[in-house]
Design a protein around this motif. Structure first.
Motif, PDB file in Angstrom:
ATOM      1  N   ALA A 116      11.805  10.026   1.047  1.00 61.24           N
ATOM      2  CA  ALA A 116      13.134  10.557   0.721  1.00 61.24           C
ATOM      3  C   ALA A 116      13.219  12.043   1.055  1.00 61.24           C
ATOM      4  O   ALA A 116      14.229  12.523   1.583  1.00 61.24           O
ATOM      5  CB  ALA A 116      13.447  10.315  -0.756  1.00 61.24           C
ATOM      6  N   VAL A 117      12.159  12.788   0.747  1.00 56.03           N
ATOM      7  CA  VAL A 117      12.149  14.223   1.052  1.00 56.03           C
ATOM      8  C   VAL A 117      12.102  14.435   2.564  1.00 56.03           C
ATOM      9  O   VAL A 117      12.809  15.304   3.105  1.00 56.03           O
ATOM     10  CB  VAL A 117      10.976  14.919   0.338  1.00 56.03           C
ATOM     11  CG1 VAL A 117      10.844  16.367   0.797  1.00 56.03           C
ATOM     12  CG2 VAL A 117      11.169  14.860  -1.176  1.00 56.03           C
TER      13      VAL A 117
ATOM     14  N   ALA B   6      15.512  13.912   3.867  1.00 51.51           N
ATOM     15  CA  ALA B   6      16.413  15.010   3.521  1.00 51.51           C
ATOM     16  C   ALA B   6      16.201  16.211   4.431  1.00 51.51           C
ATOM     17  O   ALA B   6      17.167  16.843   4.900  1.00 51.51           O
ATOM     18  CB  ALA B   6      16.199  15.414   2.059  1.00 51.51           C
TER      19      ALA B   6
ATOM     20  N   MET C 247      17.583  15.316   7.843  1.00 48.10           N
ATOM     21  CA  MET C 247      19.037  15.247   7.784  1.00 48.10           C
ATOM     22  C   MET C 247      19.635  16.655   7.758  1.00 48.10           C
ATOM     23  O   MET C 247      20.664  16.921   8.408  1.00 48.10           O
ATOM     24  CB  MET C 247      19.461  14.459   6.555  1.00 48.10           C
ATOM     25  CG  MET C 247      20.858  13.868   6.645  1.00 48.10           C
ATOM     26  SD  MET C 247      21.245  12.815   5.213  1.00 48.10           S
ATOM     27  CE  MET C 247      20.259  11.366   5.577  1.00 48.10           C
ATOM     28  N   ALA C 248      18.985  17.554   7.017  1.00 46.06           N
ATOM     29  CA  ALA C 248      19.456  18.942   6.985  1.00 46.06           C
ATOM     30  C   ALA C 248      19.375  19.568   8.369  1.00 46.06           C
ATOM     31  O   ALA C 248      20.326  20.232   8.830  1.00 46.06           O
ATOM     32  CB  ALA C 248      18.620  19.750   5.990  1.00 46.06           C
TER      33      ALA C 248
ATOM     34  N   VAL D 273      14.785  24.107  -1.401  1.00 39.87           N
ATOM     35  CA  VAL D 273      14.385  22.841  -2.005  1.00 39.87           C
ATOM     36  C   VAL D 273      13.773  23.103  -3.370  1.00 39.87           C
ATOM     37  O   VAL D 273      12.897  23.975  -3.507  1.00 39.87           O
ATOM     38  CB  VAL D 273      13.357  22.101  -1.120  1.00 39.87           C
ATOM     39  CG1 VAL D 273      13.064  20.714  -1.679  1.00 39.87           C
ATOM     40  CG2 VAL D 273      13.854  22.006   0.317  1.00 39.87           C
TER      41      VAL D 273
ATOM     42  N   ILE E  12      18.800  21.345  -1.468  1.00 34.39           N
ATOM     43  CA  ILE E  12      18.179  20.025  -1.608  1.00 34.39           C
ATOM     44  C   ILE E  12      17.504  19.979  -2.970  1.00 34.39           C
ATOM     45  O   ILE E  12      16.605  20.776  -3.253  1.00 34.39           O
ATOM     46  CB  ILE E  12      17.133  19.772  -0.498  1.00 34.39           C
ATOM     47  CG1 ILE E  12      17.781  19.863   0.883  1.00 34.39           C
ATOM     48  CG2 ILE E  12      16.465  18.412  -0.695  1.00 34.39           C
ATOM     49  CD1 ILE E  12      16.779  19.748   2.038  1.00 34.39           C
TER      50      ILE E  12
ATOM     51  N   ASP F  34      15.236  17.789  -5.524  1.00 33.17           N
ATOM     52  CA  ASP F  34      14.263  16.697  -5.544  1.00 33.17           C
ATOM     53  C   ASP F  34      14.191  16.146  -6.964  1.00 33.17           C
ATOM     54  O   ASP F  34      13.586  16.754  -7.850  1.00 33.17           O
ATOM     55  CB  ASP F  34      12.905  17.232  -5.082  1.00 33.17           C
ATOM     56  CG  ASP F  34      11.814  16.176  -5.102  1.00 33.17           C
ATOM     57  OD1 ASP F  34      12.073  15.056  -5.563  1.00 33.17           O
ATOM     58  OD2 ASP F  34      10.696  16.489  -4.650  1.00 33.17           O
TER      59      ASP F  34
ATOM     60  N   LEU G 141      21.981  17.632  -0.707  1.00 36.54           N
ATOM     61  CA  LEU G 141      21.110  16.472  -0.542  1.00 36.54           C
ATOM     62  C   LEU G 141      20.303  16.304  -1.821  1.00 36.54           C
ATOM     63  O   LEU G 141      19.859  17.291  -2.413  1.00 36.54           O
ATOM     64  CB  LEU G 141      20.176  16.657   0.659  1.00 36.54           C
ATOM     65  CG  LEU G 141      20.850  16.661   2.030  1.00 36.54           C
ATOM     66  CD1 LEU G 141      19.970  17.347   3.072  1.00 36.54           C
ATOM     67  CD2 LEU G 141      21.168  15.232   2.479  1.00 36.54           C
TER      68      LEU G 141
ATOM     69  N   THR H  93      17.251  13.751  -3.673  1.00 32.47           N
ATOM     70  CA  THR H  93      16.272  12.692  -3.467  1.00 32.47           C
ATOM     71  C   THR H  93      15.900  12.041  -4.794  1.00 32.47           C
ATOM     72  O   THR H  93      15.725  12.717  -5.808  1.00 32.47           O
ATOM     73  CB  THR H  93      14.993  13.225  -2.796  1.00 32.47           C
ATOM     74  OG1 THR H  93      14.363  14.196  -3.647  1.00 32.47           O
ATOM     75  CG2 THR H  93      15.317  13.857  -1.453  1.00 32.47           C
TER      76      THR H  93
ATOM     77  N   THR I  42      17.751   9.045  -0.342  1.00 30.29           N
ATOM     78  CA  THR I  42      18.290  10.381  -0.114  1.00 30.29           C
ATOM     79  C   THR I  42      19.802  10.278  -0.201  1.00 30.29           C
ATOM     80  O   THR I  42      20.428   9.561   0.592  1.00 30.29           O
ATOM     81  CB  THR I  42      17.883  10.912   1.271  1.00 30.29           C
ATOM     82  OG1 THR I  42      16.467  10.919   1.372  1.00 30.29           O
ATOM     83  CG2 THR I  42      18.420  12.314   1.492  1.00 30.29           C
TER      84      THR I  42
ATOM     85  N   ALA J 122      23.382  11.975   0.221  1.00 30.75           N
ATOM     86  CA  ALA J 122      23.914  13.043   1.067  1.00 30.75           C
ATOM     87  C   ALA J 122      25.374  13.319   0.719  1.00 30.75           C
ATOM     88  O   ALA J 122      26.136  12.405   0.385  1.00 30.75           O
ATOM     89  CB  ALA J 122      23.806  12.653   2.539  1.00 30.75           C
TER      90      ALA J 122
END
Length: 320
Positions: free
Chosen positions: A102-103, A106, A109-110, A204, A238, A240, A264, A266, A281, A283
């Protein structure tokens, strides 16, 4: 000698053969109270009948279909369940098989979001010392635990780490909790300025730090200041929640209690309760729409993303 490459090759492990509520049972019949739920996973215990039934029914109908070619009813239903309850601005869910994945998703995706909008120079990630974001290379690079990072340091992407929000160690006797949080916010902004605001991609953080500090929340107002700083510099936030999310703080998403919405988010662990390997994840609609209106293709994927049986199990866990 076992032919399994166990986590510790000098350890001798009992063989778990059954689960009964909060207990695991080994081959000799000994019962173990699973007080920490494995790795903070088994939030419903090991024998929930409704989750077992959901898995059985899904396997009977269809266990798996590759997400490059199909969607599935449990994947769509689980996405609807999560987005309907997610922080404001979250618009879609990308399902994976665990927290580290998932991280990784992310982070990628970023990066792709900034490629889609033409800000190709944004490559820098800022995270916090004494954080844990997973053991795959991207997640490990993001995490700030020196012991976990040290053997693999030459393989890790360059990440900048700032101070954790850890009042027990970091707050001075002469400052309030709010002043301590503001000092950390200034440190973050100074770090962004030093790296170059147009080069920073994401910040993050875990809303509640789990594996490396032991259930440590931030001081009041810290995350709201972080959100303001990220917004001012066009940086993605992001969060977590692999360990602290999915109801563990009393709300489905821990960041709700901080009064912030990430770009984002996770989750894993309590998402599937250990009944199937799954993570996700989440979004923002802005990120999803940007990619949809650009290339339309997220250049990432794993074989088992959106696994139908895993999604059916996770939906049953969440409904419980």
């Amino acid at each position: 000698m076992s032919r399994v490459f166990h986590r510790h090759l000098k350890a001798s492990y009992p063989t778990a053969v059954a689960g009964d509520g909060p207990y695991l049972i080994d081959a000799a019949g000994k019962r173990y109270l699973d007080a920490c739920g494995g790795a903070a996973v088994s939030c419903l215990g090991h024998s929930d009948p409704e989750v077992q039934a959901a898995i059985s029914e899904q396997v009977k109908r269809m266990a798996y279909a590759h997400s490059s070619f199909f969607t599935s009813e449990p994947m769509e239903a689980l996405a609807d369940f999560l987005v309907d309850r997610a922080p404001q601005g979250i618009g879609s869910v990308y399902f994976v098989s665990g927290g580290s994945e998932a991280v990784e998703a992310a982070l990628k995706m970023a990066r792709q979001y900034f490629l889609e909008i033409g800000q190709t120079e944004r490559t820098q990630v800022i995270a916090r010392r004494q954080s844990y974001h997973g053991n795959t290379l991207g997640a490990l690079a993001t995490g700030g635990n020196a012991w976990r990072r040290r053997p693999f340091e030459p393989l890790l992407a360059d990440t900048t780490h700032v101070s954790p929000c850890y009042a027990y160690r970091g707050q001075r006797a002469d400052e309030s909790a709010e002043a301590y949080g503001e000092r950390l916010a200034v440190e973050l902004e100074d770090t962004i300025e030093r790296l170059g605001p147009r080069r920073v991609m994401a910040f993050v953080a875990e809303p509640v730090v789990g594996a490396t500090l032991g259930a440590v929340p931030a001081v009041p107002g810290y995350f709201r200041r972080v959100r303001e700083i990220c917004d001012r510099h066009g940086i993605l936030l992001i969060l977590d929640e692999v360990m602290c999310g999915m109801g563990r703080t009393g709300r489905l998403f821990a960041c709700e209690q901080e009064g912030v919405s990430p770009d984002l988010l996770t989750v894993a662990k309590g998402l599937g309760g250990g009944y199937q390997p799954i993570g996700a994840t989440l979004a923002s609609a802005r990120i999803r729409d940007t990619i949809a209106e650009g290339t339309g293709f997220f250049q990432h994927g794993h074989t088992y993303i959106g696994h139908a049986t895993a999604c059916a199990a996770a939906l049953a866990v969440q409904r419980a």
